[in-house]
Design a protein around this motif. Structure first.
Motif: not given
Ligand code: PEP
Ligand code: MN
Length: 349
Positions: A101-102, A126, A269, A271-272, A298, A300, A309, A313
């Motif tokens: 998860p973030c 992470r 990365d 996702c970001h 990421e 979730h 975020d 995710s």
């Protein structure tokens, strides 16, 4: 400059060169290459050639490093570095997946996600306990409680942990709970923090700043290596461009460029950089094709309820699909997927 020792140089000869460098006002950093020792010498003063070191016993040659970053530079170390976190190698043939998860939100959330990413084959979990948020009114993380939950997740799953630290004062605390310390994009030029994570001796994941050039990023990395900590992984996480359809723009060209300039492992990365879970798989495929050593993703289990975020995710199922989509690209560029991913999936069914 670097002092390249002869293959048969004796340890006393290496030590003599290091002593001489200290007398000359440089800090020597011994780098054990394949078959020979190379000494990186850094300092504020200008190097004047010949340096006088050339005539010392055991010295093969003295070479100037033209790049402004020295220890990070491939000129100082030709072979690509592998960062070791226990038995895990980052920068080897096997791709490394850091997923989670973030932010750590509660124990149930973290353990649910940790179990699922382990089953899918990730090697590292992470999760942020200290969150650097753009708004002071957004969720700032569970801090110590979050760290304790990460430790519990490590005990239960055997996954390594990566988590962010945002102040120099909290480096020791975070180091006590994690396997890799993350320095986020917003802190890439927090030089006091860089020095402190360098001194911790822990493996570090250094994200590229939101608007940092490659040179600024590598100079930030140099701060960590200058503290004699060579356990550094670089993370391309997208940069700010004029394009607004994505959160940032993943700079694919940075991956091979940084690998040419530096010996350090590089991960991406998606996702970001994109801000969208839908783009994570294609950007992961592109990053692996471009040569990354791993990916930071990421995850979730309830993205719509995530405290941070959610839109970027992946659900555990989407993460499985991402891994399956990356596998043929990995094979095409001679990289392997996490070793026991298959068996872990079967085990957990
Ligand atoms: C993160 O990885 O949680 C994060 C905050 O990313 P970045 O620093 O790249 O924005
Ligand atoms: Mn995030």
């Amino acid at each position: 400059m670097i002092v390249v020792m002869k293959q048969d140089a004796q340890m006393e000869e290496v030590e003599k060169v290091e002593e001489r460098l200290v007398e000359m006002g440089f800090s020597p950093h011994r780098i054990q290459g394949t078959g020979r020792v190379v000494i990186g010498a850094v300092g504020e003063q200008k190097v004047v050639f010949p340096t006088g070191l050339e005539v010392l016993a055991g010295v093969e040659k003295v070479v100037p490093i033209t790049a402004p970053y020295k220890l990070v530079s491939r000129q100082s170390k030709e072979a690509s570095s592998v960062v070791r976190v226990g038995e895990l190698k980052i920068g080897g043939k096997e791709l490394v997946f850091m997923a989670g998860p973030c932010a750590v939100e509660n124990e149930d959330q973290l353990l649910t996600i940790a179990r699922s990413v382990r089953a899918t084959g990730a090697q590292v979990l992470r999760g942020g306990a200290f969150k650097p948020r753009s708004s002071p009114y957004s969720f700032q993380g569970l801090e110590l409680q979050g760290l304790q939950m990460l430790k519990k997740a490590r005990q239960e799953t055997g996954l390594k942990i990566v988590t962010e630290v945002i102040t120099p004062q909290e480096v020791d605390l975070v180091a006590g709970y994690t396997d890799i310390i993350q320095v986020g994009a917003r802190n890439m030029q927090n030089f006091a923090l860089l020095r402190e994570v360098g001194r911790s001796g822990m493996p570090v994941l250094l994200k590229r700043g939101l608007a940092a050039t490659l040179e600024e990023w590598l100079m930030a990395a140099e701060y960590i290596l200058a503290e004699n900590n060579f356990q550094l992984i670089l993370c391309e996480r997208g940069i700010r461009t004029f394009e607004t359809s994505t959160r940032s723009t993943l700079d694919i060209s940075a991956i091979p460029q940084v690998q040419e300039l530096s010996h350090l492992p590089v991960i991406a990365d998606p996702c970001h950089s994109s801000g969208s879970w839908r783009l994570a798989a294609p950007l992961s495929r592109a990053s692996v094709a471009a040569g990354v050593d791993g990916l930071l993703i990421e995850i979730h289990h309830k993205p719509d309820e995530a405290l941070c975020d959610g839109p970027q995710s992946l659900t555990p199922e989407n993460f499985e699909n991402l891994m399956a989509a990356v596998a043929p690209i990995a094979a095409a560029v001679g990289r392997s997927m996490p070793g026991n991913a298959e068996s872990r999936i079967t085990e957990d069914l």
